[in-house]
Scaffold this active site. Structure first.
Site, PDB file in Angstrom:
ATOM      1  N   ASP A 138      -6.822   4.264  -5.187  1.00  0.00           N
ATOM      2  CA  ASP A 138      -7.498   4.441  -3.517  1.00  0.00           C
ATOM      3  C   ASP A 138      -8.048   5.724  -3.401  1.00  0.00           C
ATOM      4  OD1 ASP A 138      -7.307   4.271  -0.480  1.00  0.00           O
ATOM      5  OD2 ASP A 138      -7.505   2.258  -1.094  1.00  0.00           O
ATOM      6  N   LYS A 155       1.158  -1.235  -0.026  1.00  0.00           N
ATOM      7  CA  LYS A 155       0.020  -0.060   0.077  1.00  0.00           C
ATOM      8  C   LYS A 155       0.854   1.299  -0.181  1.00  0.00           C
ATOM      9  CE  LYS A 155      -4.575   0.821   0.008  1.00  0.00           C
ATOM     10  NZ  LYS A 155      -5.622   0.085  -0.565  1.00  0.00           N
TER      11      LYS A 155
END
Length: 448
Positions: A169, A129
């Protein structure tokens, strides 16, 4: 959430001591470890060979500065992150988040969660991430472009189609992915599938923008059917109004539900006649306006300040799709009081631990994020496959694959829970099923 194992309790204490102040990361680790006692009791080699200790430490943490220039010529400096958490089953895969709240703790929790989520899809992708505390809202296209180019000037050193494949995201949509990919392409002089969520004209996949919301509803539908229930005729409340919430609304409606509420960070709308999704798309995707504009254009709709109060709206199915810890214990109690029978998480870790416990104790069907919102990364992996083949599948082909992945994911999580004496507990089942694939791969490599 208590951890019923002395070793795992000690591991949790070491994580908290080594990473003080990282509350989001601590929450994510505790939630997973609380499910794993029966597994490590049955398989002591997981402790002996160091798998558990390695599992809670990222393989690599990258932190860098991102200087950029605004339209007035002023220089700003943000922080950039990429945490490559675990590559045991494939290249790192996980989104980039651009939001003022981004810090190392949040990126670590997301990368940790991503490891198990990606494992659950059954596809060969590891967990990672990244992101920045940059806020794209209110910025011009030129400012966002300059930021993305500066961000990629550092990130490109650490990613690649067989190493680490970021996606979008919160705050990173088609515009940002385009700028990021364009800069990567210039720097590396190659056209590869290094980012997913790309535009359809340059390697993107059909059904990618719909995937997380659609996948959430496919998983929920399997969970409901197994309990003799369904979307048909149910009232649905969905928090958020971004990509996940939008397409969860679309699919829930297609499956026979009536979505009556959606939200943004300021408040929520309630429409007793059912949300007009095309109007929401116009407001949020085209105009980039606040959701309260909806009530100016839809007679009879209501707007209420305070997004957390959305959980007071009576419903049968609740789909939290906004952000982490958005659904507190008070919200859970309101849903239970109003006879909500199913909650499925579309955002990452949107329910607090106390809320999750309340749902499970009251018998509400509960689908945890690492299982129910895995549709997005699943289709990202399908985009990677299409890029590798220099090929493109139709929307229906991708959607059919997504539907199969989510059905298999539900069955595997359910079976894992039952195998370890926790039948019906999808939180434990998802944690165990995702963990075992990663752990077995780490064991196979020797010293991890």
């Amino acid at each position: 959430m208590s951890i019923q194992n002395e070793y795992l309790n000690g591991l949790m204490e070491r994580v908290m001591k080594r990473d003080p102040g990282e509350s989001e990361y601590h929450q994510a680790v505790r939630e997973v470890l609380s499910s794993l006692a029966p597994v490590v009791n049955a398989r002591p080699e997981l402790i002996r060979e160091g798998v558990m200790d390695c599992l809670v430490e990222p393989e690599r943490t990258i932190k860098f500065r991102v200087p950029w220039e605004d339209d007035e010529g002023n220089i700003h400096v943000n922080r950039g992150y990429r945490i490559q958490f675990n590559s045991a089953i494939g290249p790192y895969k996980g989104g980039l988040r651009f939001h003022p709240s981004v810090n190392e703790s949040i990126i670590k929790f997301l990368g940790f969660e991503q490891t198990f989520k990606n494992s659950l899809t059954g596809l060969p992708i590891g967990g990672g991430k990244g992101g920045s505390d940059f806020d794209p809202h209110g910025k011009s296209d030129a400012e966002v472009m300059r930021f993305c180019q500066s961000f990629m000037n550092e990130l490109f050193k650490y990613i690649g189609p067989d190493t680490d494949v970021p996606a979008g995201d919160i705050g990173v949509g088609a515009r940002e992915i385009g700028y990021l990919f364009g800069q990567y392409k210039r720097l590396r002089n190659e056209f590869t599938g290094v980012l997913t969520g790309k535009g359809l004209t340059y390697g993107g996949s059909l059904a990618r923008k719909e995937a997380t919301g659609y996948g959430l509803c496919y998983f929920t539908d399997n969970m409901l059917k197994n309990a003799g229930k369904g979307f048909e005729g149910a009232t649905v409340v969905i928090s958020g109004s971004g990509n996940v919430a939008t397409y969860a609304c679309e699919k829930a409606t297609q499956l026979g539900g009536k979505v009556v509420a959606m939200s943004d960070s300021n408040g929520y709308i309630y429409d007793k006649d059912g949300i007009n999704l095309e109007l929401v798309k116009q407001i949020k995707e085209v105009e980039r306006a606040r959701i309260k504009v909806y009530v100016d254009r839809k007679p009879g709709a209501e707007y209420h300040e305070g997004c957390v109060n959305i959980w007071n709206v009576p419903c049968g199915i609740a789909l939290p799709c906004a952000t982490q810890n958005e659904l507190p214990l008070e919200g859970a109690k309101a849903l239970i009081r109003n006879s909500c029978f199913a909650v499925a998480e579309g955002a990452n870790m949107p329910s607090t631990p106390e809320a999750m416990d309340a749902f499970q104790e009251s018998g509400v069907l509960f689908a945890p994020a690492k299982a129910s919102n895995a549709g997005g990364v699943a289709v990202s992996a399908l985009e990677m496959s299409q890029n590798s083949m220099r090929f493109s599948w139709t929307f229906q082909e991708v959607d059919d694959r997504l539907k199969t992945i989510m059905a298999d994911l539900y069955r595997n999580a359910s079976a894992a829970a039952a195998q370890f004496g926790l039948a019906g507990n999808l939180v434990a089942g998802a944690n165990i099923a995702g963990f075992l694939k990663v752990a077995d791969s780490m064991l196979a490599y020797g010293l991890v």
